[in-house]
Design an enzyme around this catalytic site. Structure first.
Site, short mmCIF file in Angstrom:
data_model
loop_
_atom_site.label_atom_id
_atom_site.label_comp_id
_atom_site.label_asym_id
_atom_site.label_seq_id
_atom_site.Cartn_x
_atom_site.Cartn_y
_atom_site.Cartn_z
N TYR A 164 37.02 46.52 41.24
CA TYR A 164 36.29 45.88 40.13
C TYR A 164 35.25 46.87 39.61
O TYR A 164 34.73 47.69 40.37
CB TYR A 164 35.61 44.61 40.65
CG TYR A 164 35.35 43.57 39.60
CD1 TYR A 164 36.41 42.96 38.93
CD2 TYR A 164 34.05 43.20 39.27
CE1 TYR A 164 36.17 41.99 37.97
CE2 TYR A 164 33.81 42.23 38.30
CZ TYR A 164 34.87 41.63 37.66
OH TYR A 164 34.62 40.68 36.70
N PHE B 143 37.30 39.80 26.70
CA PHE B 143 36.02 39.16 27.02
C PHE B 143 35.74 39.29 28.51
O PHE B 143 36.61 39.07 29.36
CB PHE B 143 36.00 37.68 26.63
CG PHE B 143 34.67 37.05 26.92
CD1 PHE B 143 33.58 37.34 26.12
CD2 PHE B 143 34.50 36.22 28.02
CE1 PHE B 143 32.33 36.81 26.40
CE2 PHE B 143 33.26 35.68 28.31
CZ PHE B 143 32.18 35.98 27.50
#
Lengths: 356, 356
Positions: A73, A288
């Site tokens: 991540y 997004f």
């Protein structure tokens, strides 16, 4: 686990003298959750100044939490790190400079990366937001990621009015379920696309119960005339958490000037964008990321408005937590391993229950 | 070809009594240009009311004109149709209600689909805009499509300031040449990507002459550290007229929040959009179609401002027409066939010369 029995807080002085032993799910290197996570006990310092000592009530395991542990991540923790980003907690006691929070209140994190898979924690007041205890524990514990993602994606890309239509794939994802519920509250048609599966009838019924106007399988939407009869407006907004052909199919139904917002990529396939729709239909392909929005709008009125609106719906019973299972903290390894094992969002969200 | 010798217009009465035989490149069905186009003579009516009789000086052959003839373009003409959308023309005489145009003035079309591959035409005043005869014939004839596309793409997606950077593939296309020249005028770095070819050194020099800050082949940009040294800002805006891997490569260099605008797809391959950059870098993939913008902004102040700015640059010699060849009208078939035969924008634009 409190070293002293927790009594009602009688005075600020007393509250600062408590000492708490927290059990936290920690990791000191990246890797698979079952390999690197361990339950560690540590004594928490008393809350000072603007600090707040909380007892966590519940903390979900989100896919991004697992990706963070794996090192996949974009947000990199400092080691040793406590897993988790979301929770609902109860304030136990507060530092002497804390102004707006007090013992007994429920709070959720405003900041990310706080490490919420722990029985207790000391946070700063400005990292927390009070939430009514009329909001359910599962709802409050899971509000900052999925419902907020749904809310922002519905607000920030296309100006929608009642009667407009949105379409989404992975419609049974946690965000998908939130989209359906917000659309129902706002009078917007929401069309959900899901993969076919044996229990498809149950899934359709469940999503329609949450507010989906219609739920179609990926095969059904390819031949559907749902937007051709003129009864329903063509969508001006689409959400994609799958990628690949599924994203292409969803974008194909967009009206002129429509926007496809990608917030996930469960198929691990990229989004393929034909030149024609880009140029002649003015279709836009955007992305997004809630984490960025929250950072950029940390103390914004827009953020407070969003939380108020969602909590109001939750209090009224018009917005429920996504399909989930409460898991005792001691089972954290199994839950973390299972959290990424669902294929294409068929699974439920695991929420660590710290109340035991 | 005028039936009467054209004399200086002495009076509006006289001007309405002229009769003109136009030779026009017409088609009555879709097909390949060499199969369906033919040169047809027809007598033009006198201009009445708000009509304007013009003699076309030059009219380019754009790829979209060919696609329209083939029936592959979203704009469908009524048959019989005259080919072409752009031109520069000279006003011969005007109807009695025409206010702002007069004989002798140069004009360009404000409307699309007027059919400009013709020696003479009768248009309405509101379909035309006067242009100074100090603007070169090739520049005026080709201004409404490519330079305006470049202008709008530089203005309408990202707010650029001097010192910012844009990157584009197909950098030697007609739009690409316009982008380089506008960037030079506005103090913006413009990085051009082109396919490798034997005459690459000449091409690089030509594009740098037009204002490109740097020109790299597709192989060179893959390993370039042009944006890593810190000397040049990473681009926040990219233009794509190729698609496929070339588009992916260009988008890879975009800064956070950057936009890739697609205005063509010469490789006929779609744009592939990885999920990561969409979500975590907030890269947006948009499209632009000049025809739609012009329709939606037909009489807007923004449109007048754009033309004024471009014409000013053209008058100052700071903006030239794209690489082109003037072709006599009688060779229209060869030129139309050749117009789509260049591979990946290596070719020049053919402009029909009506002055013979």
């Amino acid at each position: 686990m409190l070293r002293r029995t927790l009594l009602p807080v009688k005075s600020a002085l007393w509250s600062r003298q408590m000492s708490v032993l927290a059990r936290s799910v920690k990791y000191t290197q990246h890797g698979e959750p079952q390999d690197v996570l361990e339950l560690v006990e540590s004594e928490l310092p008393d809350p000072k100044d603007k600090q707040v000592l909380v007892k966590i009530l519940a903390a979900p395991i989100n896919p991004a939490d697992i990706n963070t542990i794996q090192g996949k991540y974009p947000v990199k923790p400092k080691f040793p790190a406590v897993g988790g980003n979301e929770c609902v907690a109860k304030v136990l006691c507060v530092g002497e400079q804390v102004k707006d929070l007090k013992a007994g209140q429920h709070v959720i994190p405003l900041a990310t990366g706080l490490g919420t898979w722990t029985t207790h924690a000391v946070y700063n007041e400005d990292q927390l937001m009070a939430v009514s205890d009329k909001v359910g524990v599962a709802e409050a514990a899971t509000v900052t990621v999925n419902p907020c993602t749904a809310y922002r994606m519905l607000k920030d890309f296309v100006k929608l009015s009642p009667g407009d239509t949105v379409i989404q794939n992975g419609a049974n994802s946690a965000v998908g379920q939130a989209v359906h519920q917000l659309c129902r509250a706002w009078g917007i048609n929401s069309i959900g696309i899901v993969r076919d599966r044996p229990e498809i009838a149950d899934l359709k019924q469940m999503l329609q119960c949450l507010g989906a106007t219609a739920v179609l399988t990926e095969a059904e939407i390819r031949t559907s005339d749902i937007f051709k009869s003129g009864k329903m407006k063509k969508p001006r907004l689409a959400f994609n958490c799958v990628g690949g052909k599924s994203a292409t199919e969803v974008s194909r139904h967009l009206d002129h000037g429509g926007v496809l917002v990608t917030y996930g990529g469960m198929s691990r396939e990229p989004v393929t964008v034909a030149t024609g729709p880009l140029i002649f239909k003015d279709i836009a392909f955007r992305g997004f990321w809630m984490t960025r929005w929250s950072k950029e709008n940390y103390s914004s009125p827009e953020r407070s408005k969003m939380f108020k609106e969602i909590f109001d719906l939750m209090e009224q019973g018009k917005f429920v937590a996504p399909t989930h299972e409460m898991v005792p903290l001691k089972n954290f390894k199994d839950a973390a391993a299972a959290a990424l094992n669902f294929k294409g969002f068929t699974g439920k969200k695991y929420i660590l229950d710290m109340s035991e």
